[in-house]
Design an enzyme around this catalytic site. Structure first.
Site, PDB file in Angstrom:
ATOM      1  N   CYS A 281       0.859  -1.182   0.000  1.00  0.00           N
ATOM      2  CA  CYS A 281       0.000   0.000   0.000  1.00  0.00           C
ATOM      3  C   CYS A 281       0.899   1.238   0.000  1.00  0.00           C
ATOM      4  O   CYS A 281       2.070   1.140  -0.380  1.00  0.00           O
ATOM      5  CB  CYS A 281      -0.998  -0.023   1.154  1.00  0.00           C
ATOM      6  SG  CYS A 281      -0.267   0.001   2.804  1.00  0.00           S
TER       7      CYS A 281
ATOM      8  N   ARG B 211      -3.223  -0.626   5.643  1.00  0.00           N
ATOM      9  CA  ARG B 211      -3.864  -1.687   4.866  1.00  0.00           C
ATOM     10  C   ARG B 211      -2.969  -2.893   4.620  1.00  0.00           C
ATOM     11  O   ARG B 211      -3.375  -4.038   4.868  1.00  0.00           O
ATOM     12  CB  ARG B 211      -4.363  -1.128   3.519  1.00  0.00           C
ATOM     13  CG  ARG B 211      -5.484  -0.114   3.664  1.00  0.00           C
ATOM     14  CD  ARG B 211      -5.700   0.655   2.387  1.00  0.00           C
ATOM     15  NE  ARG B 211      -4.543   1.490   2.080  1.00  0.00           N
ATOM     16  CZ  ARG B 211      -4.330   2.121   0.940  1.00  0.00           C
ATOM     17  NH1 ARG B 211      -5.210   1.990  -0.037  1.00  0.00           N
ATOM     18  NH2 ARG B 211      -3.267   2.867   0.759  1.00  0.00           N
TER      19      ARG B 211
ATOM     20  N   ASP C  36      -8.327   3.833   1.671  1.00  0.00           N
ATOM     21  CA  ASP C  36      -7.372   4.059   2.753  1.00  0.00           C
ATOM     22  C   ASP C  36      -8.117   4.550   3.994  1.00  0.00           C
ATOM     23  O   ASP C  36      -8.569   5.695   4.033  1.00  0.00           O
ATOM     24  CB  ASP C  36      -6.323   5.088   2.320  1.00  0.00           C
ATOM     25  CG  ASP C  36      -5.130   5.091   3.255  1.00  0.00           C
ATOM     26  OD1 ASP C  36      -5.299   4.653   4.413  1.00  0.00           O
ATOM     27  OD2 ASP C  36      -4.052   5.511   2.829  1.00  0.00           O
TER      28      ASP C  36
HETATM   29  P1  4NP Z   1      -1.710   2.834   4.219  1.00  0.00           P
HETATM   30  O1  4NP Z   1      -2.272   4.199   4.801  1.00  0.00           O
HETATM   31  O2  4NP Z   1      -1.220   3.120   2.818  1.00  0.00           O
HETATM   32  O3  4NP Z   1      -2.890   1.935   4.220  1.00  0.00           O
HETATM   33  O4  4NP Z   1      -0.610   2.406   5.145  1.00  0.00           O
HETATM   34  C1  4NP Z   1      -1.556   5.398   4.880  1.00  0.00           C
HETATM   35  C2  4NP Z   1      -1.332   5.956   6.094  1.00  0.00           C
HETATM   36  C3  4NP Z   1      -0.671   7.146   6.197  1.00  0.00           C
HETATM   37  C4  4NP Z   1      -0.242   7.799   5.055  1.00  0.00           C
HETATM   38  C5  4NP Z   1      -0.449   7.244   3.824  1.00  0.00           C
HETATM   39  C6  4NP Z   1      -1.115   6.036   3.740  1.00  0.00           C
HETATM   40  N1  4NP Z   1       0.414   9.050   5.155  1.00  0.00           N
HETATM   41  O5  4NP Z   1       0.733   9.628   4.110  1.00  0.00           O
HETATM   42  O6  4NP Z   1       0.625   9.554   6.266  1.00  0.00           O
END
Ligand code: 4NP
Length: 144
Positions: A7, A13, A116
């Site tokens: 991800c 995720r 997300d």
């Molecule tokens: P993930 O979610 O891709 O599902 O781990 C995210 C959490 C935080 C951020 C981006 C994606 N962020 O840019 O802080």
């Protein structure tokens, strides 16, 4: 067989996908290695976000000690399947040199992105994505 779940941050995720896969593999005595990573460097070294840890815990899976890492070029030769959780992950993987990333949503989820939950929906968002990820992960493993 080696599968990498990808991800953006590797804190919400894809750690859930890794945890769900590890649990299913262990329970079914399968010979599959799994890992997860993020396309970004934003959260390298961090544990999964508290809501992901909590939803997994409620479902009997401990992901609390996983640590975020970034995708690296070596992953593309090392893993048999690289699975993006949404279309932007797929686009980023291709830019990074991954020739044939798969979309989790193409395994029983009608091509849907795993949204997300970091950016929407409070804890209910995590309950929703847990079920979506579980469906996709089990379908991938059973398609092998
Ligand atoms: P993930 O979610 O891709 O599902 O781990 C995210 C959490 C935080 C951020 C981006 C994606 N962020 O840019 O802080």
């Amino acid at each position: 067989m080696k599968i990498l779940f990808v991800c953006l941050g590797n804190i919400c995720r894809s750690p859930l996908a890794e945890g769900i896969a590890r649990d299913y593999i262990a329970k079914n005595n399968l010979d599959i290695i799994v890992d997860s990573a993020g396309t970004s460097s934003y959260h390298i070294g961090e544990n999964p976000c508290p809501n992901s840890v909590e939803i997994a815990k409620q479902r009997g899976i401990d992901i609390s000690s996983l640590k975020a890492r970034q995708v690296k070029a070596k992953d593309f030769s090392e893993f048999d399947m690289i699975i993006g959780l949404d279309h932007s992950n797929i686009a980023n993987l291709k830019i990074m040199g991954c020739k044939k990333p798969f979309l989790l949503g193409d395994f029983g989820l009608e091509g849907e992105d795993i949204p997300d939950p970091y950016f929407f929906g409070g804890f209910e968002g995590f309950e929703k994505v847990f079920e979506m990820i579980k469906t996709g992960v089990i379908n991938i493993i059973n398609s092998r």
